[in-house]
Each structure stands twice: as structure tokens, then as C-alpha cells.
Scaffold this motif. Structure first.
Motif, PDB file in Angstrom:
ATOM      1  N   VAL B 184      33.761   9.498  15.200  1.00  0.00           N
ATOM      2  CA  VAL B 184      33.448   8.276  14.535  1.00  0.00           C
ATOM      3  C   VAL B 184      32.008   7.909  14.580  1.00  0.00           C
ATOM      4  N   ARG B 185      31.681   7.886  15.627  1.00  0.00           N
ATOM      5  CA  ARG B 185      29.824   7.624  15.406  1.00  0.00           C
ATOM      6  C   ARG B 185      29.219   8.305  14.683  1.00  0.00           C
ATOM      7  N   ARG B 186      29.374   9.601  14.319  1.00  0.00           N
ATOM      8  CA  ARG B 186      28.504  10.366  13.505  1.00  0.00           C
ATOM      9  C   ARG B 186      28.949  10.118  12.050  1.00  0.00           C
ATOM     10  N   ILE B 187      30.383   9.737  11.928  1.00  0.00           N
ATOM     11  CA  ILE B 187      30.632   9.668  10.259  1.00  0.00           C
ATOM     12  C   ILE B 187      30.163   8.302   9.960  1.00  0.00           C
ATOM     13  N   GLU B 188      30.281   7.153  10.824  1.00  0.00           N
ATOM     14  CA  GLU B 188      29.375   5.796  10.753  1.00  0.00           C
ATOM     15  C   GLU B 188      27.895   6.145  10.274  1.00  0.00           C
ATOM     16  N   LEU B 189      27.453   7.091  11.138  1.00  0.00           N
ATOM     17  CA  LEU B 189      26.034   7.327  10.970  1.00  0.00           C
ATOM     18  C   LEU B 189      25.803   7.834   9.570  1.00  0.00           C
ATOM     19  N   VAL B 190      26.703   8.535   8.953  1.00  0.00           N
ATOM     20  CA  VAL B 190      26.669   9.069   7.648  1.00  0.00           C
ATOM     21  C   VAL B 190      26.840   8.245   6.682  1.00  0.00           C
ATOM     22  N   LEU B 191      27.555   7.056   6.806  1.00  0.00           N
ATOM     23  CA  LEU B 191      28.020   6.086   5.891  1.00  0.00           C
ATOM     24  C   LEU B 191      26.682   4.997   5.964  1.00  0.00           C
ATOM     25  N   THR B 192      26.290   4.979   7.005  1.00  0.00           N
ATOM     26  CA  THR B 192      25.353   3.852   7.268  1.00  0.00           C
ATOM     27  C   THR B 192      23.847   4.605   6.329  1.00  0.00           C
ATOM     28  N   SER B 193      23.693   5.877   6.781  1.00  0.00           N
ATOM     29  CA  SER B 193      22.525   6.480   5.960  1.00  0.00           C
ATOM     30  C   SER B 193      22.766   6.453   4.596  1.00  0.00           C
ATOM     31  N   LEU B 194      24.002   6.575   3.966  1.00  0.00           N
ATOM     32  CA  LEU B 194      24.312   6.563   2.417  1.00  0.00           C
ATOM     33  C   LEU B 194      23.735   4.889   2.070  1.00  0.00           C
ATOM     34  N   ILE B 195      24.241   4.064   2.923  1.00  0.00           N
ATOM     35  CA  ILE B 195      23.993   2.831   2.261  1.00  0.00           C
ATOM     36  C   ILE B 195      22.435   2.508   2.239  1.00  0.00           C
ATOM     37  N   VAL B 196      21.851   2.931   3.326  1.00  0.00           N
ATOM     38  CA  VAL B 196      20.251   2.877   3.247  1.00  0.00           C
ATOM     39  C   VAL B 196      19.809   3.427   2.261  1.00  0.00           C
ATOM     40  N   LEU B 197      20.338   4.694   1.801  1.00  0.00           N
ATOM     41  CA  LEU B 197      19.748   5.568   0.779  1.00  0.00           C
ATOM     42  C   LEU B 197      19.988   4.797  -0.638  1.00  0.00           C
ATOM     43  N   ALA B 198      21.256   4.377  -0.639  1.00  0.00           N
ATOM     44  CA  ALA B 198      21.637   3.484  -1.900  1.00  0.00           C
ATOM     45  C   ALA B 198      20.708   2.517  -2.201  1.00  0.00           C
ATOM     46  N   VAL B 199      20.463   1.597  -1.026  1.00  0.00           N
ATOM     47  CA  VAL B 199      19.618   0.547  -1.077  1.00  0.00           C
ATOM     48  C   VAL B 199      18.380   0.881  -1.510  1.00  0.00           C
ATOM     49  N   VAL B 200      17.691   1.914  -0.700  1.00  0.00           N
ATOM     50  CA  VAL B 200      16.247   2.201  -1.153  1.00  0.00           C
ATOM     51  C   VAL B 200      16.145   2.738  -2.600  1.00  0.00           C
ATOM     52  N   ILE B 201      16.986   3.583  -3.093  1.00  0.00           N
ATOM     53  CA  ILE B 201      16.801   3.659  -4.451  1.00  0.00           C
ATOM     54  C   ILE B 201      17.173   2.675  -5.507  1.00  0.00           C
TER      55      ILE B 201
END
Ligand SMILES: Nc1ncnc2c1ncn2[C@@H]1O[C@H](COP(=O)(O)OP(=O)(O)OP(=O)(O)O)[C@@H](O)[C@H]1O
Ligand SMILES: [Mg+2]
Lengths: 269, 432
Positions: B184-201
Motif C-alpha cells: 500500500v505505501r509504495r502504491i500510494e507513493l507512486v500515486l502521489t508522485s503522479l499527482i506531483v508530476l501532473a501538477v508540475v507540468i
């Protein structure tokens, strides 16, 4: 106090203490459960029944002690364990059908990245049939009654095809006829050497339903076969009067920022 | 019209960059945003969007250039830091998540604004344009940007495709996901990274302030139309892409108009329309359904009254004046008139002079309502043990609601009784 179990216990809990915000809500629990039994956990509100199950499932950190299933740490046997959370623990307005939820029971077996297969759908439908919900397979979960939600959760757990099941109040909001049907189902499962552990509130039906009982009230009052354990005296001890002293000491531990074990100071959750 | 054709042909490379760039950004933010929304992390998206500003400034200060690579790295770092801070605060103190988010958002954004001001005052010539990050610069996208956006979009899509079932399960029931041994923690990490990535772009198109809108609004709009996560992701990305396209077009025909804010206006309009129009969940469809139910009830009540008048006079097809009907049952007179006219159009009653009489169809429908009413009263008294003087109001509702299948079942269950609890005769099929 507890009879010896000759075979490998399905579940062994040793000196388990669990704390929220430093205050222990379960004190030094020791218990061993045999395989192939239908086991009830009873105790008043706030006794720590849900907490015990969640801790065994590894969802809460322990302040002390250990938990072993089939003589192994939980992470080695995840595939053999199934969990039915309390129905209120999720938001039922989620965009999913009953089938979608039951299929979640297959995710553990499928593993990461893999898609659901037809075989999984067949198993899911079969489990829905067992709980009498096959007519609702395509129903939106937001349109289910409380008892139907509960049966959906049960079907999801069955779809895991596990060896040991932990169910947190599976009969809350379920009508009497359905409860009877489900108990029959659980009893059949235990005959196939599955172990089923059920948090239960209705004391009237305990002797009819369960082979074993765990009687809990922040500490373990008793654990053993129903006929020898479910006694008036144990009931008195479980439900009669709150243990004010124990609870006061717990509050003290929180206020004074004491570690509840010398030497270990695990952060509170 | 010409402008639309020029625009859609994408002949001008500048337009091409803006259009493709906007669509890539909005569609991929919408896809990630759907899971942000389902995980109830909408506010977190906003916090990240604001928290990347100091990172961008820091990237600029340290590198001395506006090279997007440095700025993105900086943004990524502070975006992440803000999330860690929110989590730390909620875990270690009694402060609740929403408060922690508000706290982190304003502190990070405040620091970012201070740094931006310092940079602008420093007289560094390269700094011009940094404030684009505040409100976006979609109209100034270039080919290089597209490469970056395209790559990010592919990464996002791939992750969502591979982890679709995990993301969904986690959003619905995290404890259960943990119990079956998902990381769970790792999947959440991936999702959060995706959110950050989407935001940054995404902030390069619409800016820090409006970013949360293009992340969350498409998902919120899509939710009105579907009950399936997969469809929701698809719809959100279509809504997002359309708003990107529309925003780019508006700033093309009216160059003074900024693209980013227009994207947000378009997507908000879509959300607004969804709110009113969507089937079942939308406001209008609910109103329409209620209205049609009310009409049925009014229709059937009038037919019932006419039928009962017929029972009294033993002649069901006899005409009655409106005053007689009103005497039997109280309606607002204007309502009665309009219901009677509607029933006439539908062929249930006909008019003779100033009086009204039932048609064959009207009679059998009135009879059915009366029958169900009396059967239900009987059912409530005999099978549900309700006192006979309490059953009337219930029956008044049920008589309009019962389906033909249930009607048959009720008849069978009660074994076609002759009279109801008040000794009124229960009419079956054609009397006369
Ligand atoms: N997240 C939490 N934070 C702080 N305290 C908690 C938390 N969850 C439970 N507790 C406390 O732990 C104790 C045991 O709670 P638990 O939910 O295990 O009780 P239970 O036996 O399942 O009760 P019920 O019959 O009401 O379900 C209670 O006193 C409760 O206040
Ligand atoms: Mg509980």
C-alpha cells in the motif's frame, strides 16, 4: 486457563499490547486458536475487538508482543488470510458495482499489474450466490441496503478462498434469515478445516453458533471451547463494571508520556 | 468560421504547439486527477500546486537560468516536501488534515511569493517570465515543452493503466488492500508522485493558482455521468482535453485572452452542466422525475374520485360537474381543471358540456387504483397488524406505486378478497 492445543494453532497471539495515542486499549493478550473452528469474539463496546482483529491483520502497530498465523509471521501467509472490515469503514458512494467489489477479493491472488480474468469472475459470481446476492451483481453499491453491503463484503472475503477468516460484526444489519444462512455457510467452511473468527454482539446465539469464544474487555477474560468458557462468571467479568483502574492507568501513561514498555518507545500512531 | 478551420487545421506551428500542449496537459491532469478525487485528496492537489512555487524559484536561483529541467526538479522537491509536511503534521499532532493542508499551502506559497519578489527585484535579466508560473503561459508553449509534456503524459498513462485496479481498491478500502498484502505505501507513493508530476507540468499551462481546477474539476464532472471508475477516467480525460482545446481556441481568436483561465472556465462550465443535466445524479433529471411522479399521482387521484362517484351512482360513465368532483375530494380548483384537461388529452376522460365523464380506459385505470388502495389497506391490517384507522394514508401512496407484478402477487396472497377493512367492495376487472 487456556486448554492446550496439540496441533499447530491457526492463530497465536503472545503478550500483545496495542495503544492509541500512547493509551493502551489492549493489555497483554495471550491466546491460541485451533484450526477448523468457528470462533466468536465477544465483549462490550470499546473492548478492543476491532482493534484485536486489525492488529492481527497487521493494520495497526503493536506496542509489544507478537502475532503468528500457522506458526509464521503474517506477511508469509497473507494469501491464506481474509478480512471482513466493519461495513461503516468505507464510503459506499464509490463508483463501483457489487461485482467490482467482490472481484477485489481476487486481487491478492492476482498480484500487481495483472487484470481480472474470466476465472476470477466465475469465482466471484459463485461467492455472490453463496450469500444470496447473485441477483445484485450489477447493482451500484451506493444503492445497497446495509445488510446487502454486509453480504457483499462477505462475498468478497469468500472470493479470497483463504484458510482463516476474520470478520468484524458480519451480522450487523443483517436480517435473521440471512444470518442463519450465513452461519450455516460458515459452519460448512469450518468442516472443510477453515478457521472463522467472528466479532459478535448477540449473546443469545453464542452457544448455538460458536465452537470457541474469545471474551475480551481491554484484556483477555477467557478463551476456549464455548461450553467450558462461556460461563456466567466469565460473562460477569467481561460485561460487568468497567475496569476503571486499568483505564485510569492508561490515561496516566498518555499524559505522562511514559513508554508502555521499558526500553521500547514506539511512536504513537 | 474561417478562424475555426484555420485553427483546427493546425497549419501554424505555434498554434499546433499550443493546442497539442494544452490537450496533453489537461487530459493527463484529468486522468491523474480522477484518482486524486476518488482518494479524497482534492485538497492535497491544491496544496502541491501552491507548494511548487518556492521550488521553481529555488531552481532558478541555484541554476541562474530558466532552463525548465532545473525548475521542474525544484518544483518536484518542494511539492513532495509539502506532502511530507502535511502527513507529518497530521500524524504527530492533533491537527486535522484539512487544517494541516491549509497551513502548509499558505506557508509554502508565501515563501514562494517572497522569493519571486526578491528575484524580480534582483535585476537578473533572465528572470523575466518566471511569473508565468503563477498564471500559466499556455499561449507561449514551444516544441521543447511538447516533448516534455508528451513524455510525462505517456508515463502517467502507463502507470494508471498498470496500476488501475490497485489505485481503485486503495481509494475504496485501504485497510482491506493492506490486509491482502498489497504494498500500500509504495502504491500510494507512486500515486502521489503522479499527482506531483501532473501538477508540475500542468502549472506551466494554467499556473499555480488554477492548477487544482484542471486536476479535480474534470473528475468531479465525470462522476455525475457514470458509476464505473474506468468510464470516469475516460470521461474526465475527454472533458479535460476538450477544455484544453477550447481554451486554446478562445485565446487564438481573441489574443488578449489568456489560455489557462479560459481552460478553467470551460471545464467549470462542463462541470456545471453535468451538475444540472446528468442522468439520475443531475439536478434537472431529478426534478423531471419528481414532476412526472407528481403528475401521475394527480391523474390517478382524479380518476379515482370519478370512479368512486360512479360507485355511488352505480353508473361509472355518468358525467359529473367539476363542483361535484370537488365536493367528493378537495383539490385546488385550478389544479383540477388542468388535470382534467390533461386526462382528456390522454384519453381517460371526455367532456360533455361542462361536465366530465370517464372513458372505458379511464374507468379501468380508476378501478385499478381503487382496487390497489383497498387491497393494500386489507394487507396492512391482516398481514402487518396495523389498525384499520391507520392504513388509509399508506394506501394513498402505494396505490400509485405498485407495479403490475406486485399487484398480482398481492391479489394472490390475499386470495381475491371481496371487501376491504372498511367493508367497501374491492372491484376486480370490468364492472358495469
Ligand atoms: N483510531 C483510534 N484512535 C484513538 N482511539 C481509538 C481508535 N480506534 C479505537 N480507539 C479506542 O480503542 C478502544 C477499542 O476500540 P475498538 O474499536 O477496538 O472497540 P470494539 O470492541 O470493536 O467496539 P465496538 O463493539 O463498538 O465495535 C476504544 O476505547 C476506542 O476509543
Ligand atoms: Mg468494533
Amino acid at each position: 486457563m487456556q486448554p492446550d492445543i496439540t496441533t499447530t494453532p491457526a492463530l497465536e497471539v503472545h503478550d500483545l499490547t496495542v495503544a492509541f495515542d500512547r493509551k493502551p486499549v489492549l493489555w497483554n493478550i495471550d491466546l491460541k486458536l485451533p484450526a477448523g473452528k468457528l470462533i466468536g469474539i465477544i465483549g462490550p463496546n470499546g473492548a478492543g475487538k476491532s482493534t484485536l482483529i486489525k492488529t492481527v491483520m497487521g493494520l495497526l502497530p503493536l506496542s509489544s508482543g507478537y502475532v503468528r498465523l500457522y506458526d509464521q509471521p503474517i506477511d508469509n501467509v497473507r494469501g491464506r488470510i481474509s478480512y471482513v472490515p466493519q461495513r461503516e469503514s468505507v464510503d459506499w458512494d464509490f463508483p463501483a458495482s457489487v461485482m467490482d467489489v467482490v472481484l477485489m477479493g481476487r486481487y491478492g491472488k492476482l498480484g500487481l499489474f495483472r487484470r481480472v480474468r474470466q476465472a476470477d469472475r466465475d469465482v466471484a459470481l459463485d461467492c455472490l450466490r453463496k450469500v444470496g446476492m447473485e441477483a445484485y451483481a450489477n447493482r451500484q453499491i451506493s444503492q445497497l441496503s446495509g445488510g446487502q453491503q454486509q453480504r457483499t463484503f462477505l462475498a468478497r472475503a469468500l472470493a479470497q478462498q483463504a484458510d482463516i477468516y476474520f470478520m468484524d460484526e458480519p451480522f450487523a444489519g443483517v436480517d435473521a434469515a440471512t444470518e442463519k444462512a450465513i452461519i450455516g455457510l460458515l459452519q460448512a467452511m469450518t468442516e472443510a478445516q477453515k478457521t472463522v473468527i467472528v466479532v459478535h454482539h448477540d449473546l443469545q446465539s453464542v452457544t448455538r453458533y460458536f465452537d470457541w469464544v474469545i471474551m475480551l474487555n481491554t484484556r483477555l477474560v477467557a478463551c476456549g471451547p464455548t461450553e467450558t468458557t462461556f460461563t456466567q462468571q466469565n460473562l460477569q467479568e467481561t460485561y460487568g463494571g468497567k475496569l476503571t483502574l486499568l483505564s485510569d492507568v492508561g490515561d496516566l501513561i498518555r499524559r505522562e508520556h511514559f513508554p508502555n514498555r521499558e526500553g521500547i518507545s514506539k511512536p504513537a500512531l | 468560421m474561417n478562424s475555426l478551420i484555420d485553427f483546427l487545421s493546425l497549419a501554424d506551428p505555434n498554434i499546433r504547439f499550443v493546442v497539442i500542449g494544452s490537450i496533453l496537459l489537461t487530459a493527463s491532469s484529468a486522468i491523474v486527477g480522477t484518482f486524486t478525487f476518488l482518494h479524497k485528496k482534492s485538497l492535497v492537489g491544491d496544496a502541491i500546486a501552491h507548494a511548487v512555487l518556492p521550488g521553481i524559484c529555488l531552481g532558478f536561483i541555484l541554476s541562474g537560468t530558466k532552463n525548465p529541467a532545473y525548475l521542474i526538479v525544484g518544483a518536484f522537491i518542494t511539492g513532495w516536501l509539502s506532502l511530507v509536511s502535511v502527513e507529518f503534521i497530521t500524524r504527530r499532532t492533533r491537527i486535522k488534515e484539512d487544517t494541516a493542508i491549509g497551513l502548509v499551502l499558505s506557508v509554502f506559497f508565501g515563501v514562494g511569493i517572497v522569493m519571486l519578489t526578491v528575484i524580480q527585484k534582483s535585476g537578473n535579466a533572465a528572470q523575466s517570465g518566471l511569473d508565468h508560473f503563477l498564471f500559466g503561459k499556455a499561449a507561449a508553449l514551444v516544441g521543447e515543452d511538447l516533448m516534455v509534456f508528451g513524455t510525462v503524459a505517456v508515463v502517467l498513462l502507463l502507470c494508471v493503466f498498470l496500476l488501475f485496479k490497485e489505485f481503485s481498491l486503495l481509494a475504496f478500502d485501504k485497510a482491506y488492500a493492506q490486509s491482502i498484502g498489497l504494498p500500500v505505501r509504495r502504491i500510494e507513493l507512486v500515486l502521489t508522485s503522479l499527482i506531483v508530476l501532473a501538477v508540475v507540468i500542468g502549472i506551466q499551462a494554467v499556473g499555480v493558482v488554477l492548477m487544482a481546477a484542471i486536476l479535480i474539476t474534470p473528475a468531479a464532472a465525470a462522476r455525475f455521468w457514470t458509476h464505473k471508475v474506468g468510464v470516469m477516467v475516460f470521461l474526465a480525460s475527454v472533458f479535460g482535453a476538450f477544455s484544453g482545446l477550447a481554451g486554446a481556441y478562445i485565446s487564438y481568436i481573441a489574443p488578449a485572452m489568456p489560455t489557462g483561465p479560459w481552460i478553467v472556465i470551460v471545464i467549470s462550465t462542463i462541470a456545471f452542466i453535468s451538475f444540472f443535466l446528468a442522468p439520475r445524479r443531475g439536478v434537472i433529471s431529478r426534478l423531471v422525475r419528481q414532476r412526472s411522479i407528481r403528475r401521475t399521482i394527480n391523474n390517478e387521484n382524479v380518476l379515482k374520485t370519478l370512479y368512486q362517484l360512479g360507485e355511488e351512482s352505480k353508473n361509472f360513465l355518468r358525467p359529473h360537474a367539476e363542483a361535484d368532483i370537488l365536493h367528493k375530494r378537495r383539490y385546488p380548483a385550478a389544479l383540477l381543471a388542468s388535470v382534467l384537461h390533461r386526462l382528456q388529452r390522454q384519453g381517460y376522460v371526455q367532456r360533455t358540456g361542462t361536465a366530465w365523464q370517464l372513458t372505458e380506459e379511464g374507468m379501468s385505470r380508476g378501478q385499478r387504483v381503487v382496487k390497489i388502495h383497498r387491497l393494500w389497506e386489507l394487507y396492512l391490517t391482516t398481514h402487518v397488524n396495523i389498525a384499520p384507522d391507520h392504513v388509509h394514508d399508506d394506501a394513498d401512496t402505494i396505490e400509485h406505486l405498485l407495479t403490475p407484478e406486485l399487484e398480482t402477487e398481492l391479489e394472490r396472497l390475499l386470495n381475491y378478497p371481496r371487501v376491504d377493512p372498511h367493508q367497501a367492495e374491492i372491484p376486480y376487472k370490468k364492472p358495469v
